[in-house]
Design a protein around this motif. Structure first.
Motif, short mmCIF file in Angstrom:
data_model
loop_
_atom_site.label_atom_id
_atom_site.label_comp_id
_atom_site.label_asym_id
_atom_site.label_seq_id
_atom_site.Cartn_x
_atom_site.Cartn_y
_atom_site.Cartn_z
N ASP A 40 100.54 30.98 54.52
CA ASP A 40 101.67 31.02 53.47
C ASP A 40 102.47 29.89 53.99
OD1 ASP A 40 100.01 31.72 51.68
OD2 ASP A 40 100.67 33.97 51.53
N ASP A 41 102.52 30.99 55.79
CA ASP A 41 103.89 30.57 56.54
C ASP A 41 103.81 29.77 57.03
OD1 ASP A 41 105.05 32.79 56.31
OD2 ASP A 41 104.15 33.77 57.82
N ARG A 42 102.41 28.67 57.30
CA ARG A 42 102.80 27.28 57.56
C ARG A 42 103.76 26.63 56.59
NH1 ARG A 42 97.23 25.98 61.43
NH2 ARG A 42 97.84 27.73 62.89
N TYR A 43 103.23 26.64 54.90
CA TYR A 43 102.93 25.87 54.30
C TYR A 43 104.90 25.67 54.08
CZ TYR A 43 103.85 23.42 50.28
OH TYR A 43 104.15 22.28 49.15
N ARG A 44 105.26 27.20 54.14
CA ARG A 44 106.91 27.18 54.32
C ARG A 44 107.04 27.21 54.85
NH1 ARG A 44 109.58 31.37 56.71
NH2 ARG A 44 111.36 31.98 56.07
N VAL A 45 107.40 26.48 56.35
CA VAL A 45 107.87 26.31 56.98
C VAL A 45 107.91 24.41 57.07
CG1 VAL A 45 107.07 25.77 59.60
CG2 VAL A 45 107.09 27.57 59.35
N ARG A 46 106.77 24.24 56.97
CA ARG A 46 106.34 22.48 55.92
C ARG A 46 107.94 22.18 55.15
NH1 ARG A 46 102.43 19.43 58.33
NH2 ARG A 46 101.04 20.34 59.29
N VAL A 47 108.02 23.48 54.04
CA VAL A 47 108.78 23.20 52.85
C VAL A 47 110.28 23.46 53.42
CG1 VAL A 47 109.70 24.39 50.97
CG2 VAL A 47 106.99 23.74 51.50
N LEU A 48 110.67 24.02 54.09
CA LEU A 48 111.57 24.19 54.62
C LEU A 48 112.12 22.93 55.34
CD1 LEU A 48 112.03 27.71 55.41
CD2 LEU A 48 113.16 26.42 53.70
N GLU A 63 105.26 24.05 43.87
CA GLU A 63 104.40 25.45 44.57
C GLU A 63 105.23 25.05 45.37
OE1 GLU A 63 102.96 23.23 43.31
OE2 GLU A 63 100.04 22.94 43.26
N SER A 64 106.27 24.22 46.10
CA SER A 64 107.44 23.69 47.41
C SER A 64 108.33 25.50 47.15
CB SER A 64 107.93 23.32 48.05
OG SER A 64 106.84 21.92 48.11
N LEU A 74 96.54 30.28 43.67
CA LEU A 74 94.97 30.22 44.20
C LEU A 74 94.42 29.74 44.82
CD1 LEU A 74 93.98 32.54 40.61
CD2 LEU A 74 95.28 33.30 43.20
N ALA A 75 94.66 28.18 45.23
CA ALA A 75 94.01 27.15 45.89
C ALA A 75 94.05 27.05 46.61
CB ALA A 75 93.75 26.15 44.70
N GLY A 76 95.33 27.87 47.25
CA GLY A 76 95.84 27.18 48.54
C GLY A 76 97.14 26.55 48.03
N TRP A 77 97.97 26.24 49.66
CA TRP A 77 98.84 25.19 49.76
C TRP A 77 98.73 24.00 49.30
CZ3 TRP A 77 102.73 28.25 47.65
CH2 TRP A 77 102.68 30.05 48.37
N PRO A 78 99.25 22.72 48.53
CA PRO A 78 98.65 21.64 48.84
C PRO A 78 99.22 20.45 50.50
CG PRO A 78 101.02 22.20 47.47
CD PRO A 78 100.92 23.41 47.74
N ALA A 79 99.37 19.66 49.99
CA ALA A 79 99.54 19.24 51.14
C ALA A 79 101.07 18.47 51.52
CB ALA A 79 98.35 18.13 52.16
#
Length: 323
Positions: A40-48, A63-64, A74-79
């Motif tokens: 979760d935090d990795r995707y959050r960092v990428r989004v920000l 998702e972002s 549920l499926a996990g964060w997108p690329a």
């Protein structure tokens, strides 16, 4: 060699040596810090990083936006990082970025953590229109969830979701989004419970009472699902209850297992039937159906009425929770 080019080459060497992690063009984080982050935090960092690297960036969406609101996927964060733009802008998508040129109302955007994004309501409706059914309901339930101790308010209400839905019309997936919003509940405690609710309804089992409370020997026990007509309790447990340090609350896994066994023994004394299942069963309609038939519940007619095309499973969800 220019200063900027030389600096870029030095950063690339540090990435090659495993000391830095590139998260966006010109943006890096220490590899040690990155490895300590969860999904979760990795995707959050990428989004920000993606939003802050653009001048006058359009609102983050889908998702972002969900990751910044703390909504589950549920499926996990997108690329990709998702943005929404006006229809007339015809925004372009490119590697790592997906732009939805579907338009938005000024009331459907806000600011959070210094970036512009869609509101909780708009984010939920967007995802309800496009995610698989279990994932969409998990998002809706989380947004509606009411803290049983009334310490934390719900993120939104069903009325607010429906007002946003109506304002967005017409849009692709609007019918299924409306059905799923109506199906949403403020009483589901976890994505596992949300997925269970979906599979219970799709298999045609009677609608359960959520968070039924029993007082046994002077102690209060809240249960996930209760079918009053059959005096049957169903409990859905994820691994987090036994291993997440936050949920353990200073207790050992063995202590939690013992407390859960004592709790189950007490409830079994009060009801006619008791069943328990884990995340993998919760995500599988077939496996949960078998458990509930064993519990003595009848499977009648599907209660969640959606077109067959909207009931396609997302295999990523079942793989992720297969255990």
């Amino acid at each position: 060699m220019s200063g900027a080019f030389g600096a870029d080459m030095r950063l690339r060497r540090l990435v090659d040596r495993g000391l830095l992690q590139r998260i966006n063009r010109g943006q890096y984080v220490a590899a040690q810090e990155w490895s300590a982050l969860g999904r979760d935090d990795r995707y959050r960092v990428r989004v920000l990083a993606a939003a802050r690297s653009r001048t006058a960036a359009p609102p983050l969406s889908h998702e972002s936006a969900a990751v910044l609101w703390g909504l589950p996927v549920l499926a996990g964060w997108p690329a990709e990082v998702h943005f929404v733009t006006e229809r007339r802008s015809g925004g372009r998508s490119y590697p790592g970025v997906r732009v939805h040129a579907v338009g938005f109302d000024a009331r459907d955007v806000t600011v959070r953590e210094g970036v512009v994004l869609t509101t909780v309501e708009r984010t939920v409706v967007d995802l309800a229109a496009r995610l698989d059914v279990k994932s969409a309901v998990a998002v809706i339930d989380r947004a509606l969830a009411v803290d049983r101790f009334r310490r934390v308010p719900a993120m939104t209400t069903k009325l607010q979701l429906l007002e946003t839905w109506e304002r967005m019309l017409p849009f692709r997936g609007s019918v299924r989004a409306r059905v799923l919003i109506e199906f949403g509940s403020e009483l589901a405690d976890s994505p596992n419970e949300s997925a269970s609710r979906v599979n219970i309804a799709l298999s045609g089992f009677p609608e359960p009472v959520l968070q039924k409370t029993f007082v046994i020997d002077g102690r209060r026990y809240d249960t996930d699902f209760y079918w009053e007509e059959f005096d049957a309790v169903g409990e859905c447990d994820g691994d987090a209850k036994y291993f997440d340090p936050v949920l353990l609350g200073g207790r050992t896994t063995a202590e939690v297992v013992k407390a859960e066994k004592d709790r189950e023994d007490a409830i079994r004394r009060r009801v006619a039937a008791f069943g328990r299942w884990d995340s993998a069963v919760a995500m599988s309609q077939y496996r949960l159906r078998e458990r509930l038939l064993e519990l003595g519940l009848p499977a009648r007619r599907r209660r969640l009425l959606l077109p067959q095309s909207d009931l396609q499973r997302d295999p990523r969800v079942e793989r992720r929770y297969a255990g």
